[in-house]
Design an enzyme around this catalytic site. Structure first.
Site, mmCIF file in Angstrom:
data_model
loop_
_atom_site.group_PDB
_atom_site.id
_atom_site.type_symbol
_atom_site.label_atom_id
_atom_site.label_comp_id
_atom_site.label_asym_id
_atom_site.label_seq_id
_atom_site.Cartn_x
_atom_site.Cartn_y
_atom_site.Cartn_z
ATOM 1 N N ASP A 217 18.211 24.415 68.251
ATOM 2 C CA ASP A 217 16.849 24.581 67.762
ATOM 3 C C ASP A 217 16.027 25.348 68.804
ATOM 4 O O ASP A 217 16.054 25.017 69.997
ATOM 5 C CB ASP A 217 16.208 23.214 67.495
ATOM 6 C CG ASP A 217 14.838 23.332 66.862
ATOM 7 O OD1 ASP A 217 14.761 23.390 65.623
ATOM 8 O OD2 ASP A 217 13.840 23.393 67.613
ATOM 9 N N ASN A 225 5.146 31.969 66.002
ATOM 10 C CA ASN A 225 4.641 32.399 64.705
ATOM 11 C C ASN A 225 3.123 32.316 64.633
ATOM 12 O O ASN A 225 2.457 33.238 64.147
ATOM 13 C CB ASN A 225 5.256 31.542 63.591
ATOM 14 C CG ASN A 225 6.637 32.030 63.180
ATOM 15 O OD1 ASN A 225 6.992 33.176 63.384
ATOM 16 N ND2 ASN A 225 7.416 31.140 62.599
ATOM 17 N N ASP A 234 10.367 36.599 63.766
ATOM 18 C CA ASP A 234 11.645 37.142 63.305
ATOM 19 C C ASP A 234 12.406 37.793 64.449
ATOM 20 O O ASP A 234 13.638 37.722 64.522
ATOM 21 C CB ASP A 234 11.418 38.172 62.188
ATOM 22 C CG ASP A 234 10.978 37.526 60.881
ATOM 23 O OD1 ASP A 234 11.066 36.285 60.784
ATOM 24 O OD2 ASP A 234 10.555 38.258 59.973
ATOM 25 N N GLU A 260 14.309 27.707 62.281
ATOM 26 C CA GLU A 260 14.695 28.083 63.645
ATOM 27 C C GLU A 260 15.925 27.324 64.129
ATOM 28 O O GLU A 260 16.200 27.265 65.321
ATOM 29 C CB GLU A 260 13.531 27.842 64.608
ATOM 30 C CG GLU A 260 13.132 26.384 64.807
ATOM 31 C CD GLU A 260 12.096 25.901 63.816
ATOM 32 O OE1 GLU A 260 11.351 24.958 64.153
ATOM 33 O OE2 GLU A 260 12.012 26.468 62.709
#
Length: 342
Positions: A217, A225, A234, A260
């Site tokens: 993770d 973000n 991204d 993620e």
């Protein structure tokens, strides 16, 4: 359905299959099941609203981005009946049925010829006169010529069918690959993982070997973000995906599980060896500093990951193995992130 109607439907289906994927490739559209359904429907010519929309996009040089493709599917396909979405499967079944019927006809011709020879043999045993013998010989010749002609026609027909089947197989392989691939990272996706984990666990039990699972993770991904936007998020995902691909062996399986989170399956790998792999991955990912912008570059700092590790134990299945890896990942997060727990 008559043979003429069936052949017409078969020809139409094959033509659509030949047109759809090349056009998608020319427009740089990923061959996903949803995108393929849109373009199959487009070339079938049955959805006038969809055709007008796509023709308008092409005329105005609109780029078929992910958002555009999704919009086409939702607006013109998803709201329609399930029969439309199943169209590809129906046409495929027509192709297969046609091939089977042609093979059946070939078998029928062979059986008929064998029956005629048996009948001729019986007549020969009844001491026929010269005229009857001539008739029998003529009958054998006629049957042979009929069989040869039918087989020649059948051979040509089967050759054409073989080409259509090979083309269909190629299209389906492309679709299958697309359905198992994450578009953003080019890794396997969660669906592919669900199949792979079952195979890995089964093989490990059959061969009495170990199998290990890493659940990875990205730390504080939401901040990237929220602070820089999804495009930068991204970029972070793509960076982690590339690092994972570069660090694993040929038999190892890497997938984006969702959001993620990533998974790495390590066949024939015991816990301590898997721990070394996990530490190597963690260090490799954190050693680089990502930047954004061409001129005034802005540093994103170090990208780090937390990793949960679990190795297959007696009585484990795919769910229990994943559950223990997930629990270990939670411990890694609780212990300050950027670490491996198992």
């Amino acid at each position: 359905m008559s043979s003429i109607a069936e052949n017409n439907e078969l020809e139409a289906a094959a033509q659509i299959l030949r047109l759809a994927v090349p056009q998608m490739s020319a427009l740089d559209i990923p061959v996903t099941p949803e995108n393929y359904t849109v373009w199959y429907e487009y070339f079938s010519g049955m959805n006038l609203d969809l055709n007008r929309a796509i023709d308008g996009f092409i005329a105005n040089a609109v780029v078929f981005t992910k958002e555009v493709n999704t919009s086409l599917y939702k607006n013109f396909i998803q709201e329609k009946s399930p029969e439309v979405i199943e169209n590809v499967q129906i046409e495929t079944q027509i192709l297969i049925n046609s091939l089977l019927s042609k093979i059946a006809l070939l078998n029928q011709g062979t059986v008929a010829f064998s029956g005629s020879l048996t009948e001729f043999g019986i007549k020969l045993q009844s001491s026929p006169d010269l005229n009857t013998l001539n008739q029998l010989v003529d009958g054998v010749m006629d049957e042979m010529q009929s069989l040869l002609l039918n087989n020649q026609n059948m051979e040509q027909s089967l050759n054409v069918m073989g080409q259509e089947v090979q083309s269909l197989k190629s299209e389906m392989e492309n679709l299958s690959l697309a359905a198992m691939t994450d578009q953003l990272t080019s890794l396997h996706n969660r669906r592919a993982y669900e199949f792979a984990i079952q195979d890995h666990v089964h093989c490990a039990k059959e061969q009495h070997t170990r199998c290990s699972l890493l659940l990875i993770d990205i730390d504080r991904f939401k901040i990237f973000n929220d602070t820089y936007g999804h495009q930068i998020g991204d970029k972070v995902l793509a960076y982690v995906a590339l690092a994972l691909k570069q660090c694993v062996r040929g038999d190892d399986f890497v997938a984006r599980y969702g959001g993620e989170e990533f998974v790495v399956l390590l066949p024939n790998t015991h816990f301590h060896d898997a721990l070394q792999v996990a530490e190597t991955l963690r260090e490799r990912i954190s050693e680089r500093r990502l930047t954004i912008g061409k001129d005034k570059k802005l540093s994103l700092g170090a990208i780090t990951v937390s990793i949960g590790l679990a190795s297959l134990q007696e009585g484990d299945d795919a769910e229990t193995l994943f559950s223990r890896a997930d629990k270990a990942l939670y411990e890694a997060k609780s212990d300050g992130r950027n670490c491996v727990r198992g």
